[in-house]
Design a protein around this motif. Structure first.
Motif, PDB file in Angstrom:
ATOM      1  N   GLY A 197      -6.264 -14.870  -1.343  1.00 10.85           N
ATOM      2  CA  GLY A 197      -5.171 -14.108  -0.990  1.00 10.85           C
ATOM      3  C   GLY A 197      -6.319 -12.627  -2.245  1.00 10.85           C
ATOM      4  N   VAL A 198      -6.322 -13.265  -3.426  1.00  9.00           N
ATOM      5  CA  VAL A 198      -7.273 -12.629  -4.588  1.00  9.00           C
ATOM      6  C   VAL A 198      -8.719 -12.067  -3.355  1.00  9.00           C
ATOM      7  N   GLN A 199      -8.928 -12.385  -2.679  1.00  5.08           N
ATOM      8  CA  GLN A 199      -9.926 -11.575  -1.535  1.00  5.08           C
ATOM      9  C   GLN A 199      -9.105 -10.053  -0.748  1.00  5.08           C
ATOM     10  N   ASP A 200      -7.940 -10.546  -0.913  1.00  5.09           N
ATOM     11  CA  ASP A 200      -7.112  -9.319  -0.314  1.00  5.09           C
ATOM     12  C   ASP A 200      -6.489  -8.532  -0.868  1.00  5.09           C
ATOM     13  N   ALA A 201      -6.205  -9.065  -2.352  1.00  7.70           N
ATOM     14  CA  ALA A 201      -6.566  -7.983  -3.195  1.00  7.70           C
ATOM     15  C   ALA A 201      -7.271  -7.330  -3.221  1.00  7.70           C
ATOM     16  N   VAL A 202      -8.388  -7.605  -3.551  1.00 11.47           N
ATOM     17  CA  VAL A 202     -10.069  -6.768  -3.859  1.00 11.47           C
ATOM     18  C   VAL A 202     -10.331  -5.630  -2.838  1.00 11.47           C
ATOM     19  N   ASN A 203      -9.921  -6.495  -1.450  1.00 14.55           N
ATOM     20  CA  ASN A 203     -10.279  -5.248  -0.173  1.00 14.55           C
ATOM     21  C   ASN A 203      -8.816  -4.298  -0.381  1.00 14.55           C
ATOM     22  N   LEU A 204      -7.480  -4.369  -0.223  1.00 19.01           N
ATOM     23  CA  LEU A 204      -6.892  -3.624  -0.351  1.00 19.01           C
ATOM     24  C   LEU A 204      -6.390  -2.341  -1.371  1.00 19.01           C
ATOM     25  N   ALA A 205      -6.881  -2.863  -2.730  1.00 13.90           N
ATOM     26  CA  ALA A 205      -6.736  -1.792  -3.979  1.00 13.90           C
ATOM     27  C   ALA A 205      -7.826  -0.841  -3.784  1.00 13.90           C
ATOM     28  N   TRP A 206      -9.105  -0.663  -3.490  1.00 10.20           N
ATOM     29  CA  TRP A 206      -9.479   0.595  -3.888  1.00 10.20           C
ATOM     30  C   TRP A 206      -9.231   1.389  -2.736  1.00 10.20           C
ATOM     31  N   LYS A 207      -9.225   0.823  -1.392  1.00  9.54           N
ATOM     32  CA  LYS A 207      -8.621   1.767  -0.595  1.00  9.54           C
ATOM     33  C   LYS A 207      -6.739   2.380  -1.300  1.00  9.54           C
ATOM     34  N   LEU A 208      -6.279   1.630  -1.680  1.00 12.65           N
ATOM     35  CA  LEU A 208      -4.634   2.056  -1.958  1.00 12.65           C
ATOM     36  C   LEU A 208      -5.179   3.186  -3.342  1.00 12.65           C
ATOM     37  N   ALA A 209      -5.856   2.498  -4.098  1.00  8.05           N
ATOM     38  CA  ALA A 209      -6.138   3.744  -4.699  1.00  8.05           C
ATOM     39  C   ALA A 209      -6.590   4.788  -4.468  1.00  8.05           C
ATOM     40  N   LEU A 210      -7.302   5.432  -3.724  1.00 10.31           N
ATOM     41  CA  LEU A 210      -8.245   6.734  -3.259  1.00 10.31           C
ATOM     42  C   LEU A 210      -6.710   6.675  -2.618  1.00 10.31           C
TER      43      LEU A 210
END
Length: 535
Positions: free
Chosen positions: A307-320
């Motif tokens: 789950g943490v790695q899901d979040a890390v993968n998603l976060a930079w993309k969603l931030a952009l």
């Protein structure tokens, strides 16, 4: 019925629902990468149950980039070995510190989930985010421009407008239900007893031990302060039944041969293993991560880490995307990269549960196979690498491209390998992973041509930083990595004038033996749908 009061909202803000380790990681990474965020959680207080206690090496790499690992490891217990026991002797013992665990942190950390959450909550606070507790999501409606949500808090029910919603609210996710998707899999089967207890006389605290017994497996996970997380396969409990310390003590004696004296139970519960996954992690402007997207057996401690790695993968993309620096198509790569990982974790944990729970002839064959594996170190090391999640990669993803390395060197989609022996221009020890504390992309280049470096910096712009990798400190730029042995060029396969563009989540996005700034621009615009920002 009184209509919900009109509330505030911001179509540029991301609403994260659920403040466990996954939601807190998502929030911290979103803010670090430049997004606006609001975080809510239905619970009035953080959990006091130990729950997820295992922090694997790949997750530690992400926590290091976030700047929080040093706090966590100061309180955690370092685990360096895994034992499988059939009877009183170790059938298979594997050390996590082997070369096969390809990480700067080749150990497992054990720490109760409330403490992990506390460190992440503190980091969120430093980034300006407060968890709004006692606030539940009661519904949402989305359109092409945003998401309208209904939230109920102690002050009443209100409606708000956000650009995006991330559901990290666990296995009974309200966000998942609100978008009309569901977990698909198996939702009944084996039952486990979990216990968080003090254990006097327990064996050495540097090893996780799994006990293979004819009546069912047992597991002992050391925790700080002389405590143990215990798990046992048990029969289906009667409705409303709760485990007891006496029952747990008896199981320790029967299945582990342990004369340890248990005391001070902080958590005793039954848990029924479920295996399931949603078909899509993205539903328009709503995205799911962690247990909201996949549930599975606790075998091998994969849940929180995945789950943490899901979040890390998603976060930079969603931030952009949420800040207008990338088109929403970038978010489709979250599904492309993380859904296969979730599916593999579900299969792995299901298989491990089946194997460890075997009885009769199958149990005998399992024990024989483990005995053989105990004499084949490479096989055991590969098992530990898979369990510690250091083999996760996104090769073939639509968000990576460039020079393929195979077994010779890193390939696009691999986690960016760290290499020893690097120093800064002023002689201090340096690690590539530490450079990821800077928000954005990290472009490592082995070219020394000042004109090329300027063009690369222009191509990347405000999306990240360019770091030259040089052979000697003499005349090196102040921001250079000094690599006397050429380890970066060898490990990444870039040669004397190539580059590695590392994504904000620490994975190699683009790899080349040349340093063509136009190719960098094409990667960003064509594959990631990003518009480079002026520096």
């Amino acid at each position: 019925m009184t209509a919900p009061a009109a509330g505030t909202g911001d179509a540029r803000t991301v609403l994260v629902v659920g403040a466990g380790p996954v939601g807190l990681t998502a929030v911290c990474e979103l803010v670090r990468q430049g997004a606006r965020v609001r975080l809510v959680d239905a619970l009035p207080e953080p959990t006091d149950q130990s729950r997820a206690v295992v922090v694997h090496p790949r997750t530690q790499e992400h926590l290091a980039a976030m700047g929080v690992l040093d706090r966590l490891e100061a309180r955690a217990l370092a685990i360096t070995a895994l034992e499988l026991r059939a009877g009183r002797e170790a059938t298979l013992r594997v050390h996590a510190t082997t070369a096969e665990v390809d990480s700067r942190f080749p150990r497992i950390l054990d720490l109760a989930q409330p403490e992990t959450e506390a460190f992440l909550t503190a980091l969120a606070g430093e980034l300006g985010i407060t968890v709004e507790r006692g606030t539940s999501l009661d519904g949402l409606d989305q359109d092409d421009d945003g998401v309208t949500v209904t939230l109920t808090s102690p002050t009443g029910t209100t409606r708000h407008r956000y650009g995006w919603v991330v559901g990290t609210d666990g296995g009974h996710s309200r966000v998942r239900a609100a978008v009309g998707t569901r977990l698909e899999g198996v939702f009944s089967g084996r039952h486990f007893l979990f216990a968080d207890v003090a254990a006097e006389g327990a064996p050495s605290a540097d090893t996780i031990r799994m006990y293979l017994h004819p009546d069912g497996i047992g597991g002992a996970f050391p925790m700080p302060g002389g405590r143990l997380r215990l798990l046992f396969l048990v029969g289906a409990p009667a409705p409303g039944a709760r485990p007891t310390l006496e029952q747990t003590q008896r199981l320790v004696a029967e299945r582990m041969g342990g004369a340890w004296r248990l005391d001070d139970p902080r958590w005793l519960t039954y848990f029924e293993v479920h295996h399931g996954q949603v078909p899509q992690y993205r539903s328009g402007r709503v995205l799911l991560a962690g247990d909201a997207a996949h549930v599975h057996s606790p075998a091998a401690g994969q849940g929180m880490n995945t789950g943490v790695q899901d979040a890390v993968n998603l976060a930079w993309k969603l931030a952009l995307v949420s800040t207008g620096r990338a088109a929403p198509e970038l978010l489709d790569t979250y599904q492309a990269e993380r859904h296969p990982v979730g599916a593999r974790v579900v299969r792995l944990t299901s298989t491990l549960t089946d194997v460890m729970s075997a009885d009769g002839t199958l149990a005998h064959l399992r024990d024989l196979a483990l005995s053989v594996l105990g004499h084949v170190p490479a096989a055991g090391e590969q098992l530990v690498s898979a369990m510690t999640e250091t083999t996760i990669a996104y090769r073939g993803s639509p968000a990576v491209t460039g020079l393929a390395g195979g077994r010779r060197h890193a390939s696009p989609g691999d986690h960016a390998p760290d290499v020893p022996g690097l120093i800064t221009a002023d002689g201090a020890q340096a690690w590539i992973g530490d450079l990821l504390r800077r928000p954005g992309f990290l472009l490592l280049t082995t070219t020394g041509d000042p004109a090329v470096l300027d063009r690369l910096r222009s191509a990347l712009g405000a999306l990240g930083s360019v770091v030259p990798v040089v052979a000697t400190a003499a005349g090196a730029p102040a921001d250079a990595l000094v690599d006397p042995a050429g380890a970066v060029a060898h490990r990444y396969g870039t040669g004397a004038a190539g580059l590695a563009l590392i994504r904000p989540d620490g994975y190699v996005g683009y790899l080349s033996a040349g340093s063509d700034d136009r190719a960098v621009t094409e990667y960003l615009t064509d594959l990631l749908h990003v518009q480079p920002q002026p520096a």
